[in-house]
Design a protein around this motif. Structure first.
Motif, PDB file in Angstrom:
ATOM      1  N   GLU A 309       0.981   5.688   8.277  1.00 29.95           N
ATOM      2  CA  GLU A 309       2.389   5.543   7.898  1.00 29.95           C
ATOM      3  C   GLU A 309       3.262   6.221   8.947  1.00 29.95           C
ATOM      4  OE1 GLU A 309       4.006   6.832   4.067  1.00 29.95           O
ATOM      5  OE2 GLU A 309       2.285   5.813   3.153  1.00 29.95           O
ATOM      6  N   SER A 312       3.554   4.299  12.195  1.00 29.44           N
ATOM      7  CA  SER A 312       4.410   3.103  12.242  1.00 29.44           C
ATOM      8  C   SER A 312       5.852   3.484  11.894  1.00 29.44           C
ATOM      9  CB  SER A 312       3.878   2.036  11.283  1.00 29.44           C
ATOM     10  OG  SER A 312       3.616   2.602  10.021  1.00 29.44           O
ATOM     11  N   ASP A 313       6.127   3.801  10.669  1.00 26.21           N
ATOM     12  CA  ASP A 313       7.464   4.280  10.315  1.00 26.21           C
ATOM     13  C   ASP A 313       7.743   5.556  11.097  1.00 26.21           C
ATOM     14  OD1 ASP A 313       6.893   3.834   6.748  1.00 26.21           O
ATOM     15  OD2 ASP A 313       6.862   2.431   8.432  1.00 26.21           O
ATOM     16  N   THR A 317       7.090   9.406   4.505  1.00 25.79           N
ATOM     17  CA  THR A 317       7.313   9.092   3.097  1.00 25.79           C
ATOM     18  C   THR A 317       7.078  10.311   2.217  1.00 25.79           C
ATOM     19  OG1 THR A 317       5.988   7.199   3.781  1.00 25.79           O
ATOM     20  CG2 THR A 317       7.004   7.113   1.598  1.00 25.79           C
TER      21      THR A 317
END
Lengths: 343, 343
Positions: A309, A312-313, A317
């Motif tokens: 995560e 990419s982002d 989160t």
DNA sequence: CTGAAAGCGCTAACAT
DNA sequence: ATGTTAGCGCTTTCAG
């Protein structure tokens, strides 16, 4: 050794009678290449046994497809299954994993930092604070990282672990339910967050049961078998003994059990013992150890998923993922011996 | 995460007001650079926090300074100390080590082969035959490699291990000396050379003691705790029981001990047990396990040293290095019970 | 759909 | 003693 140097993209191109650019495309964006050409390229690859030179690729791309996993101790029985979770998830994303071993040596940590520094790994999985984070300048350019078990440093490195407080709570609650009140906590530590959280769970459980703080016995320990044995010896020098030992981890519990056995006591008749982790050995002890199971494979999987995560982002989160630990009831716990019930 | 991209050699050169070649020289062949310039360069390096990009360096050089260690199972209690020996020796030569984990999965093995293929590692340390050597084309271009514990493949890969025959011999001899004649060998295997060698030691010992082949009890096993337990169960279905169990490794011995304990027997009063390896757990068993110690750190050190020989000379000095294992006498062996002495 | 060419960061001739 | 430069193998514009 090597008969010849490995085939390069150029060898493939020559054989397939295309340019190297086309070979590269045929590999990475096959849809942009005519069917017939793709075929020729594939054949040439088969003939030459070509594999892309990861060095060159990474140099060009500025990033690698390897994830570095740094652990203080490979021999830790807790480690190996986590690794499996880590590996499987990484592979699913087309990444490989490499394991670094620090033995808690800052010098070693530094070397891995250099490794990272030269983009040899795209991401980092960190077990319990092992990097020489004092090193100012380097800290800044750590790749996307996630910690396992415990948060790393102060910084913004997210981590996944187990809910230690809840786990410990399950263990005390079992002991309390069996009728214990005099429960010693072995393995308290200010340096390891996971341990102090387990201690919190212990306190919470005794609070709930109405056991006053004065009746609690707390001993320090670093989580090794030796530390368990040692703590036990200290305890036997005091006048008041507990009826149960709640150990911060299985290793400590094993140490306690060995010590108790050496003194001729029977578990659980004379004393009850609980651990934490559920390492493989726990089930092979006599009696088999009642403990809290860490969902190791799941932890590994989540940690790696979280890393991707991050990869990419840019948005992190979650900053903390806590998995639910399970109580595994075996044979090291029973009601307290008569000696204690009398009180 | 990263505030800026890492400093390159060019950044350093600019700050030090020299050419990149000089920077490179100042690092690798400082004696070829004027004192004053070297100073400037070092300062610039300090300012920028520069570390050479290993990717680029290796790409240029055609080799890296990493050694890949591939093991089937990181969790193996035998592994971790060997690793320490491996690491220390590697560091002494300015190399780092990376650990690959195959879980006996050929697919995994293949991935590491690719890793090697792109020169990401200068050498390879192999634990017990894990590479998918069926893969013809790749086999040829393996980097200098050495095996640990057992020879790898047919090829010319040297290896370092322990003298399994001698070790096993020490164990039988102890048992014989204590008066045992009916000694079962648990954990025979045709696929693992180390195991069949231990079997050879067993046979040699019984030959020397004049115990006829007909009186020997041999059970297969793969060296896991389970296999030990299982073998024991099989044995109890027969009519003749041995007075001692000589196990192919500690794990097997632990399985046997657990099984014996579950059946209510006392060790060593009723049965004697020996292991092989001296894993950490062996000393913590009750009774503590008498076993054969593998000089693990030394094995690791020798293996790596051998690899560096290969890396420099083209001449492979030794093709097999066998270290001497030691008998560690603890409490799991005594004279056979009366039941057996009667015979 | 394909090819030419630049350049990732570095080292090692080859100049000067 | 130092600088210039080619090129390790690859991906990716940019042209065609």
């Amino acid at each position: 050794m090597s008969t010849s140097s490995p085939a390069t993209i150029e060898d493939v191109a020559r054989i397939a009678q295309v340019s190297i650019a086309t070979v590269s495309r045929a590999i990475h964006t096959p849809e942009k290449v005519a069917n017939s050409t793709r075929l020729k390229v594939n054949q040439a690859i088969a003939i030459t046994g070509y594999t892309t030179n990861a060095m060159a690729r990474s140099l060009r791309l500025g990033r690698s497809n390897m994830i570095l996993v740094v652990a203080p101790d490979i021999g830790d029985p807790n480690f190996s299954n986590i690794l499996v979770g880590l590996e499987n998830e990484a592979r699913a994303h087309g990444y490989g994993i490499l394991i670094g071993h620090t033995q808690n040596d800052p010098q070693r940590g530094l070397e891995y930092l250099k490794f990272l520094n030269s983009n040899q790994a795209a991401g980092l999985i960190l077990f319990t604070g092992i990097l020489p984070f004092g090193h100012q300048s380097m800290t800044a350019r750590l790749p996307p990282s996630v910690g396992v078990f415990e948060p790393v440093y102060n910084g913004g490195i997210p981590y996944v672990g187990v809910d230690d407080i809840e786990g410990a709570r399950k263990a005390v609650d079992l002991l309390i339910a069996e009728g214990h009140r005099k429960i010693a906590f072995i393995g308290d530590s200010r340096t390891r967050l996971a341990y102090s959280r387990r201690r919190q769970g212990y306190d919470a459980g005794l609070d709930a049961a109405g056991v006053p703080a004065g009746e609690r016995i707390i001993l320090e320990g670093d989580g090794t078998i030796e530390s368990g044995r040692l703590a036990l010896e200290q305890l036997f020098m005091r006048d008041t003994l507990p009826s149960a030992f709640m150990c911060v981890n299985d290793q400590t519990a094993i140490g306690v059990m060995i010590g108790l056995g050496a003194r001729g006591y029977d578990i659980p008749t004379d004393f009850s013992v609980t651990g934490f982790d559920d390492v493989p050995q726990a089930s092979f002890m006599t009696p088999a150890l009642t403990t809290i199971r860490q969902p190791r494979t799941a932890i590994g999987k989540s940690a790696m998923a979280l890393l991707f995560e991050l990869l990419s982002d840019s948005e992190p989160t979650d900053t903390e993922i806590l998995l639910r630990p399970d109580l595994i009831v075996r044979n090291s716990v029973s009601a307290p011996s008569r000696r204690f019930q009398k009180r």
